[in-house]
Structures are given as structure tokens and as C-alpha cells.
Write an enzyme that holds these catalytic residues in place. Sequence first.
Site, PDB file in Angstrom:
ATOM      1  N   CYS A 262       4.827  -1.721 -19.534  1.00  0.00           N
ATOM      2  CA  CYS A 262       3.380  -2.002 -19.627  1.00  0.00           C
ATOM      3  C   CYS A 262       2.590  -1.012 -18.781  1.00  0.00           C
ATOM      4  CB  CYS A 262       3.080  -3.419 -19.149  1.00  0.00           C
ATOM      5  SG  CYS A 262       4.200  -4.661 -19.814  1.00  0.00           S
TER       6      CYS A 262
HETATM    7  N1  GLN Z   1       9.513  -6.957 -19.074  1.00  0.00           N
HETATM    8  C1  GLN Z   1       8.126  -7.307 -19.119  1.00  0.00           C
HETATM    9  C2  GLN Z   1       7.723  -7.915 -20.445  1.00  0.00           C
HETATM   10  O1  GLN Z   1       8.500  -8.041 -21.337  1.00  0.00           O
HETATM   11  C3  GLN Z   1       7.252  -6.110 -18.816  1.00  0.00           C
HETATM   12  C4  GLN Z   1       7.369  -5.113 -19.900  1.00  0.00           C
HETATM   13  C5  GLN Z   1       6.747  -3.817 -19.583  1.00  0.00           C
HETATM   14  O2  GLN Z   1       6.542  -3.413 -18.455  1.00  0.00           O
HETATM   15  N2  GLN Z   1       6.559  -3.134 -20.635  1.00  0.00           N
HETATM   16  O3  GLN Z   1       6.590  -8.258 -20.574  1.00  0.00           O
END
Ligand code: GLN
Length: 230
Positions: A2
Amino acid sequence: MCRHLGWLGAPRSVASLVLDPPQGLLVQSYAPRRQKHGLMNADGWGAGFFDSGVPRRWRSDKPLWGDASFASVAPALRSGCVVAAVRSATIGMPIEPSASAPFTDGEWLLSHNGIVDRAVLPLSAVAESTVDSALLAALVFQQGMDVLGDTIAEVGALDPNARLNILAANGSRLVATTWGDTLSVLRLPDGVVLASEPYDDDPGWADIPDRHLVTVAGSDVELTPLKGSV
Ligand code: GLN
């Protein structure tokens, strides 16, 4: 992976931080520039801010670019402390509004950019979702924000493949960790921005080195290496 953003400073509109910048979270939701894992962030978003000390959130499991209601209201949401994120769900994780950052314990707003094996995290009765980030947030809240750096280093030691970039705020402090992904800081005359990647081409943006704790209080920005940093 994210992308997240935090602001601590003079009251600003959420739109000025998230929607208006040429490479802000809105653009990062479909065209991030520095994302190493995942192509886009279309699995949800969240905007949190402090309102007279009270954390308030607006979260969704839909792409940020399609939310006309948020675009309409965000210019009117003003705060001196903001935590916002766009989400690219890790494979196997639920896609639901409660899995979008920021998470809260009623005092802090917290976003996690990364991935962690849920098997190394304690079960939690208070986690907001079964997503890894919500379990990690519950652990961080339970341990206390004063030991955030130690908690992240411990989780990182238990799961060597984890990426653990945290961004959290309580209205008067911003704290963040770098553990496996990018984070940049921009000091402005009226406040400080921490962001997974620069939201514009201001030459004032500086990259935070990996495996560090960042603490912002007022205009002070302090960097501390984490245990396990090289
Ligand atoms: N693992 C977390 C999620 O699935 C964060 C994912 C991310 O950083 N893209 O939301």
C-alpha cells in the site's frame, strides 16, 4: 504494498494532502511511482484525522478514484493531524472496509504498508479485521507506541520476509518505521509530511533509510536506527 501519508502541522484540508497533489494518494492509487510490490492500490482506501483530539475515519474497500462523495467532502475536512492510505490487498487477505487503514485503538490512527505472516502474531480479540495489518496494529497498540521500534524489530526477527512500514499518529505526534519499503519526509514551513513516496517534485523531499524509526513532534523530525538495521 500500500501507500500511506501522514501530516502534522497547521490545519489543512484532507483533499489538499490526498487528492490535489500531482502525485498524491489519489494518483498513487492507480499509478504509484516507487511501489516495489503490486502495480496499483485499488482494494480500498482510508482517511483518518484528529478532530479536537478525537480520531475520525472514513474507510472504503473500493478504489479511491471512483469515490465522488469523498472528493466532494474532503476539501471541507480540515485537521492538523492526518493519516491516509490506499490499499493493494495482499493475496488471501479480506477486502472489506475494516481491512483498510487507518486502524485505531481510540487514541492512535495507524497504517501498515507491507506484509507479515499472521502465524507470528498473537491472536487478538480486538483486531478490526483478520487482515495481517489489523493483527499487527492490535499488537502495536497493546505493546504501546513508545516501544513501536522494538515491537517492529521483534516481529521482523520472527518473520524474516516481513515488510513492516508503519505510520501512526495521535494528534500531536507522528511516528513511522521503515522496514522493507520506501518512506519520504517533507518539511514545510507549517508542518511535516511523511509519505510512502513524494506527492510532488518538491526538491525538499528526503528519503528515510530502511529499518529506522521516525518521530515527528512539532517541527522536529528524529530518526533512530532499529534493532536489526545494518
Ligand atoms: N498486507 C496488507 C493488506 O493486505 C497491506 C498490503 C500492502 O501494504 N499492500 O492490506
